[in-house]
Design a protein around this motif. Structure first.
Motif, PDB file in Angstrom:
ATOM      1  N   ALA A 262       0.836  -1.205   0.000  1.00 15.80           N
ATOM      2  CA  ALA A 262       0.000   0.000   0.000  1.00 15.80           C
ATOM      3  C   ALA A 262       0.867   1.251   0.000  1.00 15.80           C
ATOM      4  O   ALA A 262       0.580   2.223  -0.717  1.00 15.80           O
ATOM      5  CB  ALA A 262      -0.929  -0.007   1.213  1.00 15.80           C
ATOM      6  N   ASN A 265       2.431   1.605  -3.547  1.00 10.43           N
ATOM      7  CA  ASN A 265       1.415   2.068  -4.496  1.00 10.43           C
ATOM      8  C   ASN A 265       1.013   3.509  -4.219  1.00 10.43           C
ATOM      9  O   ASN A 265       0.752   4.292  -5.145  1.00 10.43           O
ATOM     10  CB  ASN A 265       0.186   1.166  -4.436  1.00 10.43           C
ATOM     11  CG  ASN A 265       0.402  -0.177  -5.116  1.00 10.43           C
ATOM     12  OD1 ASN A 265       1.340  -0.347  -5.877  1.00 10.43           O
ATOM     13  ND2 ASN A 265      -0.468  -1.131  -4.836  1.00 10.43           N
ATOM     14  N   TYR A 295      -4.670   1.732 -12.082  1.00 10.31           N
ATOM     15  CA  TYR A 295      -4.832   0.856 -10.925  1.00 10.31           C
ATOM     16  C   TYR A 295      -4.554   1.587  -9.610  1.00 10.31           C
ATOM     17  O   TYR A 295      -5.310   1.444  -8.636  1.00 10.31           O
ATOM     18  CB  TYR A 295      -3.904  -0.352 -11.058  1.00 10.31           C
ATOM     19  CG  TYR A 295      -4.041  -1.328  -9.918  1.00 10.31           C
ATOM     20  CD1 TYR A 295      -5.113  -2.214  -9.868  1.00 10.31           C
ATOM     21  CD2 TYR A 295      -3.119  -1.345  -8.874  1.00 10.31           C
ATOM     22  CE1 TYR A 295      -5.262  -3.100  -8.812  1.00 10.31           C
ATOM     23  CE2 TYR A 295      -3.255  -2.227  -7.821  1.00 10.31           C
ATOM     24  CZ  TYR A 295      -4.325  -3.100  -7.788  1.00 10.31           C
ATOM     25  OH  TYR A 295      -4.482  -3.969  -6.739  1.00 10.31           O
ATOM     26  N   ILE A 296      -3.483   2.377  -9.574  1.00  5.97           N
ATOM     27  CA  ILE A 296      -3.106   3.008  -8.301  1.00  5.97           C
ATOM     28  C   ILE A 296      -3.878   4.293  -8.025  1.00  5.97           C
ATOM     29  O   ILE A 296      -3.646   4.946  -6.997  1.00  5.97           O
ATOM     30  CB  ILE A 296      -1.589   3.292  -8.240  1.00  5.97           C
ATOM     31  CG1 ILE A 296      -1.185   4.257  -9.354  1.00  5.97           C
ATOM     32  CG2 ILE A 296      -0.798   1.990  -8.299  1.00  5.97           C
ATOM     33  CD1 ILE A 296       0.255   4.701  -9.243  1.00  5.97           C
ATOM     34  N   ASP A 298      -6.687   4.451  -6.917  1.00  6.06           N
ATOM     35  CA  ASP A 298      -7.416   4.227  -5.664  1.00  6.06           C
ATOM     36  C   ASP A 298      -6.525   4.336  -4.426  1.00  6.06           C
ATOM     37  O   ASP A 298      -7.036   4.377  -3.301  1.00  6.06           O
ATOM     38  CB  ASP A 298      -8.066   2.835  -5.677  1.00  6.06           C
ATOM     39  CG  ASP A 298      -9.199   2.733  -6.687  1.00  6.06           C
ATOM     40  OD1 ASP A 298      -9.774   3.782  -7.032  1.00  6.06           O
ATOM     41  OD2 ASP A 298      -9.483   1.609  -7.135  1.00  6.06           O
ATOM     42  N   PHE A 299      -5.200   4.375  -4.612  1.00  3.29           N
ATOM     43  CA  PHE A 299      -4.282   4.418  -3.469  1.00  3.29           C
ATOM     44  C   PHE A 299      -3.965   5.864  -3.099  1.00  3.29           C
ATOM     45  O   PHE A 299      -2.823   6.321  -3.144  1.00  3.29           O
ATOM     46  CB  PHE A 299      -3.006   3.626  -3.779  1.00  3.29           C
ATOM     47  CG  PHE A 299      -3.218   2.134  -3.752  1.00  3.29           C
ATOM     48  CD1 PHE A 299      -2.953   1.404  -2.605  1.00  3.29           C
ATOM     49  CD2 PHE A 299      -3.709   1.463  -4.863  1.00  3.29           C
ATOM     50  CE1 PHE A 299      -3.160   0.034  -2.563  1.00  3.29           C
ATOM     51  CE2 PHE A 299      -3.921   0.097  -4.843  1.00  3.29           C
ATOM     52  CZ  PHE A 299      -3.645  -0.628  -3.687  1.00  3.29           C
ATOM     53  N   GLN A 341       3.328 -12.385  -0.455  1.00  2.35           N
ATOM     54  CA  GLN A 341       3.316 -11.442  -1.582  1.00  2.35           C
ATOM     55  C   GLN A 341       4.699 -10.861  -1.839  1.00  2.35           C
ATOM     56  O   GLN A 341       4.840  -9.768  -2.384  1.00  2.35           O
ATOM     57  CB  GLN A 341       2.332 -10.303  -1.319  1.00  2.35           C
ATOM     58  CG  GLN A 341       0.863 -10.690  -1.446  1.00  2.35           C
ATOM     59  CD  GLN A 341      -0.030  -9.464  -1.488  1.00  2.35           C
ATOM     60  OE1 GLN A 341      -0.333  -8.872  -0.462  1.00  2.35           O
ATOM     61  NE2 GLN A 341      -0.452  -9.078  -2.693  1.00  2.35           N
ATOM     62  N   CYS A 597       0.657  -4.120 -11.814  1.00  6.35           N
ATOM     63  CA  CYS A 597      -0.377  -3.691 -10.874  1.00  6.35           C
ATOM     64  C   CYS A 597      -0.399  -4.689  -9.726  1.00  6.35           C
ATOM     65  O   CYS A 597      -0.695  -5.876  -9.929  1.00  6.35           O
ATOM     66  CB  CYS A 597      -1.743  -3.646 -11.562  1.00  6.35           C
ATOM     67  SG  CYS A 597      -1.810  -2.529 -12.971  1.00  6.35           S
ATOM     68  N   VAL A 598      -0.087  -4.211  -8.527  1.00  6.53           N
ATOM     69  CA  VAL A 598       0.118  -5.109  -7.383  1.00  6.53           C
ATOM     70  C   VAL A 598      -0.945  -4.844  -6.319  1.00  6.53           C
ATOM     71  O   VAL A 598      -0.992  -3.760  -5.734  1.00  6.53           O
ATOM     72  CB  VAL A 598       1.522  -4.910  -6.784  1.00  6.53           C
ATOM     73  CG1 VAL A 598       1.715  -5.838  -5.589  1.00  6.53           C
ATOM     74  CG2 VAL A 598       2.595  -5.159  -7.843  1.00  6.53           C
ATOM     75  N   PRO A 599      -1.789  -5.821  -6.038  1.00  4.83           N
ATOM     76  CA  PRO A 599      -2.805  -5.636  -4.985  1.00  4.83           C
ATOM     77  C   PRO A 599      -2.175  -5.721  -3.604  1.00  4.83           C
ATOM     78  O   PRO A 599      -1.164  -6.383  -3.399  1.00  4.83           O
ATOM     79  CB  PRO A 599      -3.762  -6.804  -5.220  1.00  4.83           C
ATOM     80  CG  PRO A 599      -2.906  -7.858  -5.829  1.00  4.83           C
ATOM     81  CD  PRO A 599      -1.887  -7.144  -6.665  1.00  4.83           C
ATOM     82  N   CYS A 600      -2.773  -5.043  -2.656  1.00  3.86           N
ATOM     83  CA  CYS A 600      -2.320  -5.097  -1.260  1.00  3.86           C
ATOM     84  C   CYS A 600      -3.294  -5.982  -0.489  1.00  3.86           C
ATOM     85  O   CYS A 600      -4.340  -5.536  -0.020  1.00  3.86           O
ATOM     86  CB  CYS A 600      -2.272  -3.696  -0.654  1.00  3.86           C
ATOM     87  SG  CYS A 600      -1.691  -3.688   1.058  1.00  3.86           S
ATOM     88  N   ASP A 601      -2.946  -7.260  -0.367  1.00  6.58           N
ATOM     89  CA  ASP A 601      -3.811  -8.207   0.332  1.00  6.58           C
ATOM     90  C   ASP A 601      -3.432  -8.285   1.804  1.00  6.58           C
ATOM     91  O   ASP A 601      -2.256  -8.141   2.153  1.00  6.58           O
ATOM     92  CB  ASP A 601      -3.684  -9.604  -0.290  1.00  6.58           C
ATOM     93  CG  ASP A 601      -4.122  -9.637  -1.746  1.00  6.58           C
ATOM     94  OD1 ASP A 601      -4.979  -8.813  -2.114  1.00  6.58           O
ATOM     95  OD2 ASP A 601      -3.595 -10.468  -2.507  1.00  6.58           O
TER      96      ASP A 601
END
Length: 729
Positions: A262, A265, A295-296, A298-299, A341, A597-601
């Protein structure tokens, strides 16, 4: 008179008036002047440290064939004469009491001494027997980043081409596999792009999950020199814990555990929003920017603040410091890699470097600081996650190239990677792996989810442990123990984190009936009837290096132009030069780096009412990995003889615990008993920390068996636990 002298010494010692004059006497050393008499050497041998990946140059002093001292090599470019506590005491491991000195074979339930002939005949008989019954891949082999490059190369050929098993991996999967995978995702190949020197020239050094003050202390001098060069240079450290490195920082980012994606991003979001990116570099040298920017979106700082626990102002400041720097460096170690991750976190780090053009320039690099002394050599030569020379299993041209170089039928070369380390262990539990061979590694302490590992060791038909030390927690399970020579007793090369190939030299003979790993591998090949086919004319590691030069020629990791003598004379040589990708061309199909594009899970095991704390693990400067070596060095072990647990005062008050209480850490899997409690503000509320070196209080009793799906590296650091007063005081 001697009897009276000894009697007088005993009386003096009993009365407390013995000054141990002889022990602490000083003498004149011809090279270093007035020093302790016990450290006066008659011979000095140039070599390279065998602990971490920094690759410090050393002078190992011997007298009458025994190692008596070490000093940092003042002419070596990595460390300029400085050494950390482990390096300064490294000579003590050569005659440590825990050395393995004789092959041991389990008979009637006990390990008994046997000859080398019986030991290796048995190994070959058992391995071949298992493979005939269950298939070639019923053998699993785990090598190590502690071997010489020449030994890694030799072992890889022996396992894959000799025994014909694809299930060959290294213990480096437990620490560096995510860095390897992340580099491949972004750049198309493994290989750290920068150099240690970049830390001195960067305007901003951002360290993420990297406590170099404890793990790679000599690198701290690089940052210090950078501060002298440029007093305005900034050190930013992102780490949930206030480590020694965080205490050095100009800006500490105490991120919540596993919120680093997060943060990365969010920094990218601000860089793009505020125009702090290099659009020409992006256009000419990358793909995927439009997708990343979308993608980012939203961050936002407010979203990232909620996820990370940082203030919006701190996030904005960090992004602007990085984006406005003429040269920015990002370094990371296990805090990034030890995650489900990890690989994509590395890709997110690489995103920042790529969109700002901070790669291939002085002071600018995304840089993985490797774990073991020769993790890089393992990655390049070891025949594990890739074919030697960063070749690909699924590339017919790469396989044909090797078949030609080795004069073998191309069908002998595997077309796909075998099982990774954790999958080999799970395969043993499931009954698919029937024989295991561990070389210079101690998984009973180092592997996550201890109960699964011990089940695997107990399940196989035959277990071989090849190590310089015995007993270890792992060799206790062995059917066969092979005593191997260690650092200081053999000759070859290591390659450090900055791709620097350094010479490792023999200073003393191995003790007892001990043999170098290289000799063991060749002797096994003789018994397989394949020695001349796989190792034609080989008699020493020099022959292995000569072949590796031919195999690596023209590849990214090209060793062909560097002789051993050149490497030694120059204090190591970097393959690829000071930096990779200076031309902006990457080893991908179109020559461009790839933005991801890397999600933050959320991390796998979240705390709840029953297990309300998050456990973090790490290292201490005095010890190395599972203490197989450093436990044997009295001065190191006395500095930190036991593990401990750090807890914030808020949690200690809630649990009614006090400093120095004996406590236990409990997870869904097991518990670690009898830890000393340290109540300190360096750990945040809701989190606890313990070092992982100690077999007596093994952190991996409570860690979980979760792995990165790409790299297969374990998630050592975040699991849910509770803490109670120990019932084992």
């Amino acid at each position: 008179m001697k009897t009276l002298s000894r009697l007088g010494a005993r009386i003096s010692k009993a009365l407390g008036i013995d000054i141990q004059r002889k022990k602490y006497a000083y003498e004149r050393d011809s090279r270093f002047g007035h020093i302790s008499g016990t450290r006066v050497a008659d011979t000095w041998v140039k070599t390279t440290c065998g602990y971490c990946s920094v690759g410090c140059g050393m002078l190992l002093g011997t007298r009458d064939g025994k190692a008596v001292t070490v000093r940092g090599n003042p002419d070596h470019p990595v460390n300029l004469g400085k050494l950390c506590p482990k390096g300064l005491s490294e000579h003590h491991i050569l005659d440590a009491p825990g050395r393995a000195k004789q092959p041991l074979l389990r008979k009637n339930g006990s390990l008994v001494p046997v000859s080398w002939d019986e030991a290796l005949d048995t190994l070959v008989e058992k391995f071949i027997g298992v493979q005939k019954k269950y298939g070639p891949d019923a053998l699993g082999v785990i090598g190590t980043g502690q071997l010489l490059t020449e030994e890694c190369y030799t072992l890889g050929k022996l396992v894959q081409l000799g025994f014909g098993s694809r299930n060959n991996d290294g213990n480096t999967t437990l620490c560096m596999a995510s860095a390897v995978s992340g580099y491949k995702l972004s750049f198309g190949s493994d290989g750290p792009p920068g150099s240690y020197e970049d830390m001195e020239h960067a305007d901003v050094v951002l360290l993420i999950g990297s406590n170099i003050a404890d793990n790679h202390p000599i690198l701290c001098q690089r940052i210090e020199r950078g501060k002298i060069r440029n007093p305005k240079a900034m050190l930013i450290v992102a780490d949930p814990r206030i480590t020694k490195t965080a205490m050095m920082a100009d800006l500490h980012l105490p991120v919540k555990p596993r919120s680093d994606i997060a943060l990365l991003n969010g920094i990218a979001h601000i860089l793009i929003r505020d125009g702090l990116i290099d659009r020409n570099y992006i256009k000419s040298h990358t793909t995927g920017f439009a997708e990343l920017a979308g993608y980012i979106a939203d961050f936002s700082p407010s979203h990232v603040a909620r996820v990370t626990g940082l203030s919006e102002e701190t996030i904005e400041k960090t992004a602007h410091l990085y984006g406005k720097a003429k040269a920015a460096f990002i370094g990371w170690t296990m805090g990034v890699n030890h995650s489900t991750q990890g690989a994509v976190t590395v890709a997110a780090i690489n995103n920042l470097a790529l969109i700002t053009g901070n790669i291939g320039r002085t002071g600018a690099a995304p840089f993985s600081i490797t774990g073991q002394c020769n993790a890089m050599g393992t990655r390049e030569t070891g025949f594990t996650s890739s074919l030697p020379g960063y070749r690909k299993f699924d590339n017919p041209r790469d396989r044909e190239d090797l078949a030609r170089l080795w004069n073998l039928d191309v069908n002998r070369i595997p077309t796909a990677r075998g099982l990774a380390y954790p999958d080999i262990i799970e395969g043993a539990v499931a009954g698919r792996i029937k024989a295991l061979w561990f070389v210079a590694t101690n998984p009973v302490v180092s592997f996550p989810n201890h109960s699964l590992l011990t089940q695997a060791l107990s399940s196989v038909d035959f277990l071989v442990v090849q190590d310089g030390f015995h007993p270890t927690p792992t060799s206790d399970y062995a059917h066969l123990v092979l005593p191997a020579a260690i650092w200081g007793e053999k000759e070859g090369t290591y390659t450090n984190s900055e791709r620097r190939i350094s010479k490792v030299n023999r200073a003393v003979a191995p003790p007892g009936n001990v043999r170098p790993d290289f000799d063991i591998f060749l002797d096994i090949a003789v018994r397989l009837g394949l020695k001349e086919e796989l190792y034609p004319g080989w008699t020493s590691t020099r022959d292995a290096y000569a072949e590796w030069q031919r195999v690596s020629a023209g590849r990214m990791c090209d060793y062909s132009q560097f002789s051993w003598q050149q490497i030694e004379d120059q204090g190591g040589i970097q393959w690829g030069g000071d930096r990779l990708y200076s031309d902006g061309v990457f080893p991908t199909p179109d020559g461009r780096a790839i933005l991801h594009c890397v999600p933050c899970d959320p991390f796998v095991e979240q705390p709840n009412e029953e297990f309300d704390l998050i456990l973090n693990t790490g290292r201490t400067v005095e010890h190395w990995h599972t203490r197989t070596k450093t436990q044997q060095v009295a001065m190191l072990d006395s500095m930190t003889p036991n593990a401990w647990l750090e807890m914030n005062p808020v949690d200690a008050k809630r649990l009614k615990l006090s400093t120095h209480d004996r406590v236990m850490v409990i997870s869904r899997r097991s518990r670690v008993r009898n830890l000393e409690l340290r109540i300190t503000g360096i750990i945040a509320p809701g989190q606890v920390f313990m070092p992982f070196h100690f077999s007596e209080t093994n952190s991996n009793l409570v860690t979980l068996g979760a792995f990165d799906p790409i790299s297969r590296e374990p998630n050592f650091k975040q699991c849910a636990v509770r803490v109670e007063r120990s019932t084992n005081n």
